[in-house]
Design an enzyme around this catalytic site. Sequence first.
Site, PDB file in Angstrom:
ATOM      1  N   ASN A   9     -14.566  -3.608  -7.896  1.00  0.00           N
ATOM      2  CA  ASN A   9     -16.134  -3.735  -7.904  1.00  0.00           C
ATOM      3  C   ASN A   9     -16.316  -5.356  -8.130  1.00  0.00           C
ATOM      4  OD1 ASN A   9     -19.091  -3.739  -8.289  1.00  0.00           O
ATOM      5  ND2 ASN A   9     -18.922  -2.794 -10.081  1.00  0.00           N
ATOM      6  N   TRP A  10     -16.931  -5.925  -6.583  1.00  0.00           N
ATOM      7  CA  TRP A  10     -17.053  -7.508  -6.845  1.00  0.00           C
ATOM      8  C   TRP A  10     -18.276  -7.710  -7.726  1.00  0.00           C
ATOM      9  CZ3 TRP A  10     -15.521  -9.290  -1.297  1.00  0.00           C
ATOM     10  CH2 TRP A  10     -13.918  -9.263  -1.213  1.00  0.00           C
ATOM     11  N   LYS A  11     -19.103  -7.101  -7.935  1.00  0.00           N
ATOM     12  CA  LYS A  11     -20.565  -7.249  -8.341  1.00  0.00           C
ATOM     13  C   LYS A  11     -21.298  -8.238  -7.554  1.00  0.00           C
ATOM     14  CE  LYS A  11     -18.776  -5.342 -12.687  1.00  0.00           C
ATOM     15  NZ  LYS A  11     -18.679  -5.165 -14.050  1.00  0.00           N
ATOM     16  N   HIS A  94     -23.180   2.793 -11.988  1.00  0.00           N
ATOM     17  CA  HIS A  94     -22.510   1.674 -12.693  1.00  0.00           C
ATOM     18  C   HIS A  94     -23.393   1.379 -14.035  1.00  0.00           C
ATOM     19  CE1 HIS A  94     -20.713  -2.019 -14.118  1.00  0.00           C
ATOM     20  NE2 HIS A  94     -19.734  -1.502 -13.505  1.00  0.00           N
ATOM     21  N   GLU A  96     -23.945  -1.270 -15.475  1.00  0.00           N
ATOM     22  CA  GLU A  96     -25.244  -2.387 -15.239  1.00  0.00           C
ATOM     23  C   GLU A  96     -26.592  -1.857 -14.444  1.00  0.00           C
ATOM     24  OE1 GLU A  96     -22.380  -4.852 -13.429  1.00  0.00           O
ATOM     25  OE2 GLU A  96     -21.351  -4.897 -15.103  1.00  0.00           O
ATOM     26  N   GLU A 166     -15.887   4.313 -17.598  1.00  0.00           N
ATOM     27  CA  GLU A 166     -16.124   2.986 -17.988  1.00  0.00           C
ATOM     28  C   GLU A 166     -16.918   2.838 -19.296  1.00  0.00           C
ATOM     29  OE1 GLU A 166     -15.565   0.075 -14.176  1.00  0.00           O
ATOM     30  OE2 GLU A 166     -17.966   0.585 -14.593  1.00  0.00           O
ATOM     31  N   GLY A 172     -16.346  -6.272 -18.980  1.00  0.00           N
ATOM     32  CA  GLY A 172     -16.785  -7.847 -19.141  1.00  0.00           C
ATOM     33  C   GLY A 172     -16.688  -8.340 -20.442  1.00  0.00           C
ATOM     34  N   SER A 212     -12.335  -4.285 -18.420  1.00  0.00           N
ATOM     35  CA  SER A 212     -11.392  -5.474 -18.693  1.00  0.00           C
ATOM     36  C   SER A 212      -9.699  -5.071 -18.371  1.00  0.00           C
ATOM     37  CB  SER A 212     -11.595  -5.650 -20.002  1.00  0.00           C
ATOM     38  OG  SER A 212     -12.749  -6.201 -20.379  1.00  0.00           O
ATOM     39  N   GLY A 233     -13.370  -4.792 -12.360  1.00  0.00           N
ATOM     40  CA  GLY A 233     -14.458  -5.829 -12.245  1.00  0.00           C
ATOM     41  C   GLY A 233     -13.935  -7.383 -11.964  1.00  0.00           C
ATOM     42  N   GLY A 234     -13.777  -8.117 -13.126  1.00  0.00           N
ATOM     43  CA  GLY A 234     -13.394  -9.466 -13.042  1.00  0.00           C
ATOM     44  C   GLY A 234     -12.310  -9.747 -12.335  1.00  0.00           C
TER      45      GLY A 234
HETATM   46  P1  13P Z   1     -14.390  -5.902 -15.956  1.00  0.00           P
HETATM   47  O1  13P Z   1     -13.241  -5.386 -15.168  1.00  0.00           O
HETATM   48  O2  13P Z   1     -14.794  -7.026 -15.562  1.00  0.00           O
HETATM   49  O3  13P Z   1     -14.417  -5.555 -17.200  1.00  0.00           O
HETATM   50  O4  13P Z   1     -15.610  -4.939 -15.091  1.00  0.00           O
HETATM   51  C1  13P Z   1     -15.267  -3.452 -15.089  1.00  0.00           C
HETATM   52  C2  13P Z   1     -16.370  -2.984 -14.219  1.00  0.00           C
HETATM   53  O5  13P Z   1     -17.538  -2.890 -14.570  1.00  0.00           O
HETATM   54  C3  13P Z   1     -16.088  -2.258 -12.856  1.00  0.00           C
HETATM   55  O6  13P Z   1     -17.201  -1.564 -12.326  1.00  0.00           O
END
Ligand code: 13P
Length: 249
Positions: A9-11, A94, A96, A166, A172, A212, A233-234
Amino acid sequence: MKNKIVAGNWKMNNDKEQTKSLLNKLNSYKIPDDVRVIVAPSYTHLDQSIQMLKGTQISVAAQNMNAASSGAFTGEVSAAMLKSIGVNSVIIGHSERRSLYHESDEILNNKVKSAIESDMEIIFCFGEELDDRKSGRQFEIINKQLSSTLFNMSELDWKKIVLAYEPVWAIGTGETASPSQAQEMHAYIRKIISNRYNDNLANNVSILYGGSVKPSNVKEIFKGSDVNGGLIGGASLNADDFMAIVNAF
Ligand code: 13P
């Protein structure tokens, strides 16, 4: 059959050139035959990503969609629009989107229904907040989140659903759920799906862990017998890290 899946997930990251460069790097790796790899770039780069990933083992998902099929919803994108450029998967729910854009269980349930009607695969995210975990309410919260968004779907609809647990406190933050916390929750999720539907459905749905995940902790997390992969994510923004995770099963 459960699929092993690693999704990135590149956000809200990567412009056009950065998207091109990351996809070129990802395309230079050999991917194990039994792992599905998915990337979710921003809307503006979905078309470009579809073109660049044609004929590869990597598929493309959108990060969100609107439940309506069309109309006066400024700034929104429908399932039909995504399908028209060849995007057949979408992330829904998600944390967010839930917290920053106030997407309620009702809104998410409508999005899930709309995606299913459009024959899209759904990567459905859910997870408890830190306070919920501290007070030992994590199972109750997960049960509620799934009951009010997915448990009115038919058994057939579940063929299009991938789950992504998640925990919000692990997203994050650098703090990940321990492998045993992840496994424990994934086993619980299978149990409540089995109670609502049946063992067969519960045993066949892929349940990803997200929060993470990085090359240094992924092997232990993926050892959980109910963990079928990760939503990253990251670490998905770096081709070497992402591919280390893809190769960690
Ligand atoms: P991180 O891997 O950056 O913690 O993000 C996880 C995430 O929200 C994937 O959708």
